[in-house]
Write an enzyme that holds these catalytic residues in place. Sequence first.
Site, mmCIF file in Angstrom:
data_model
loop_
_atom_site.group_PDB
_atom_site.id
_atom_site.type_symbol
_atom_site.label_atom_id
_atom_site.label_comp_id
_atom_site.label_asym_id
_atom_site.label_seq_id
_atom_site.Cartn_x
_atom_site.Cartn_y
_atom_site.Cartn_z
ATOM 1 N N PRO A 255 0.718 -1.409 0.115
ATOM 2 C CG PRO A 255 0.244 -0.774 2.113
ATOM 3 C CD PRO A 255 0.943 -1.850 1.286
ATOM 4 C CB CYS A 368 8.690 -7.298 6.551
ATOM 5 S SG CYS A 368 7.139 -8.095 5.616
HETATM 6 C C1 LIG Z 1 5.548 -6.747 1.005
HETATM 7 S S1 LIG Z 1 3.945 -6.132 0.140
HETATM 8 C C2 LIG Z 1 4.693 -4.640 -0.287
HETATM 9 C C3 LIG Z 1 4.504 -3.430 0.561
HETATM 10 C C4 LIG Z 1 4.827 -1.871 0.133
HETATM 11 N N1 LIG Z 1 6.218 -2.078 -0.475
HETATM 12 C C5 LIG Z 1 5.021 -1.014 1.019
HETATM 13 O O1 LIG Z 1 5.991 -0.410 1.658
HETATM 14 O O2 LIG Z 1 3.902 -0.626 1.460
HETATM 15 C C6 LIG Z 1 4.169 -6.811 -1.269
HETATM 16 C C7 LIG Z 1 3.300 -6.689 -2.353
HETATM 17 O O3 LIG Z 1 3.612 -7.418 -3.566
HETATM 18 C C8 LIG Z 1 2.421 -7.404 -4.366
HETATM 19 N N2 LIG Z 1 2.735 -8.694 -5.350
HETATM 20 C C9 LIG Z 1 2.870 -9.880 -5.000
HETATM 21 N N3 LIG Z 1 3.082 -10.572 -6.057
HETATM 22 C C10 LIG Z 1 3.418 -9.647 -7.215
HETATM 23 C C11 LIG Z 1 3.503 -9.558 -8.428
HETATM 24 N N4 LIG Z 1 3.608 -10.730 -9.189
HETATM 25 N N5 LIG Z 1 3.470 -8.542 -9.197
HETATM 26 C C12 LIG Z 1 3.156 -7.246 -8.582
HETATM 27 N N6 LIG Z 1 2.894 -7.194 -7.248
HETATM 28 C C13 LIG Z 1 2.836 -8.434 -6.524
HETATM 29 C C14 LIG Z 1 1.255 -7.559 -3.382
HETATM 30 O O4 LIG Z 1 0.024 -7.160 -3.849
HETATM 31 C C15 LIG Z 1 1.685 -6.874 -2.160
HETATM 32 O O5 LIG Z 1 1.331 -5.609 -2.306
#
Ligand SMILES: C[S@@+](CC[C@H](N)C(=O)[O-])C[C@H]1O[C@@H](n2cnc3c(N)ncnc32)[C@H](O)[C@@H]1O
Length: 439
Positions: A255, A368
């Site tokens: 997010p 994380c």
């Molecule tokens: C660890 S969270 C990211 C947190 C974000 N960077 C922050 O600082 O708020 C991981 C994110 O990866 C996205 N995600 C997972 N697989 C993905 C893919 N193949 N392509 C794009 N986004 C992906 C998920 O929707 C999720 O929002």
Amino acid sequence: MAKTSDPRIIVFSIVEAVLDKKVPLDEALETAFSRNPDLEVRDKALVKHLSTTLFRHLGAIDSAMGKMLKKPLPARAAWVRHWIRIGATQILFLNVPDHAAVNTTVNEISKAKRSGARVFKNLANAILRNFVRSQKDILGDLEKNPEKNLPPWLRIHWEKSLGAEDLKKIAIVLSTQPPLDVVLKNPKDAAALLHPLEAKEVFKGVLRLRPRGLIKALPGFKDGKWWAQDLAASLPARLFGDVNGKAVLDLCAAPGGKTLYLASRGAKVIAVDKSRPRLERLKENLARVGLEATIVCSDIFDFAAGKGFGAILLDAPCSATGTLRRHPDVAYLRKERDILRLAALQGRMLDHAFSLLRPGGVLVYCVCSLEASESEDIIEAFLKANSSAQRQPVSARELDGHKEWITTDGDLRTLPYHLAEAGGMDGFYAARLVKSGDV
Ligand SMILES: C[S@@+](CC[C@H](N)C(=O)[O-])C[C@H]1O[C@@H](n2cnc3c(N)ncnc32)[C@H](O)[C@@H]1O
């Protein structure tokens, strides 16, 4: 779940959603609140506190319950176990008179239109009274062995991977309510916000405060002066140094905690994520703080860049075991095999992200997670297989002098017991890689 104004019934629906349907606690809370829009702010806070406390100590509650039962409850009584967990949480960890915790819980069981409600009412009554009698012993044992708050699989897994000493130090921090960290859009606002927020500056531009009431109601939130983000989560984006005026590709961005940091320091961020609802939250966050970014809803494997980027942040999806303080439910949503499965995806994501980097460019990979299989091992395997990639070690100077956050290889590695005297921090890992070749 039907509409109700009784916080305990709402907590029951949340416990059922997390444990039986594997819905993350945040999502279950959001659903419960949207179904009960008339719930008072005070009751919302109680629901959140009771359910988070329950998951924070569920390992200990379940183990005590297991010892009190002569034989395990049948599968059809899973719902009774949830009620006993709610009652036990109030008896052991909340400021609720014992008799009220026992009576209200038993009452709910007898009112429930579920099979065996009458039979299980008496059993639940006996067990909860046993919790009242054993309160001192259970809490005394937990003070000596805080790792008992964790589910058995995670306790065994961390003892193997991190060792008994680190397991204990981490478990101590995980058994307490974490402070609230807010990252300032403009670090110069620190002096003006310290007093109204009753906060301390724990890192340049990061204020730490005792959580109280709703985040939205705190000074500076509505004016977009800060966003809530654990100090540890704010560190990976700092590893690009001065980003003012530079393009940064933020992969897996929603997010948007890291997008906000980069944009606030003047970067032109391209934020990519495949989740539309999470990108909506990113947009809302940007709008509130008064910042801009280019948002792309796409799987990162379908995202291609023309000439390549000079700076790429990859915040890969992971087990999130580093965030257990804030999300104790994570320990019940995942198992050891899920952690191992994620590593293959993270390796492929890193390969793809690195292919989008131009020679001379910098890529920061972060998770994380406390698991080496998702962090150190991924980078070691990647460096072995890619001669054009070099690690650029992180220096203590970049981290306000905190050399204890840096591994012997020069990567960022924070642990929950770092800054323990100030309330700890999330577990995060980040490695900085540079691509060689003609720029
Ligand atoms: C660890 S969270 C990211 C947190 C974000 N960077 C922050 O600082 O708020 C991981 C994110 O990866 C996205 N995600 C997972 N697989 C993905 C893919 N193949 N392509 C794009 N986004 C992906 C998920 O929707 C999720 O929002």
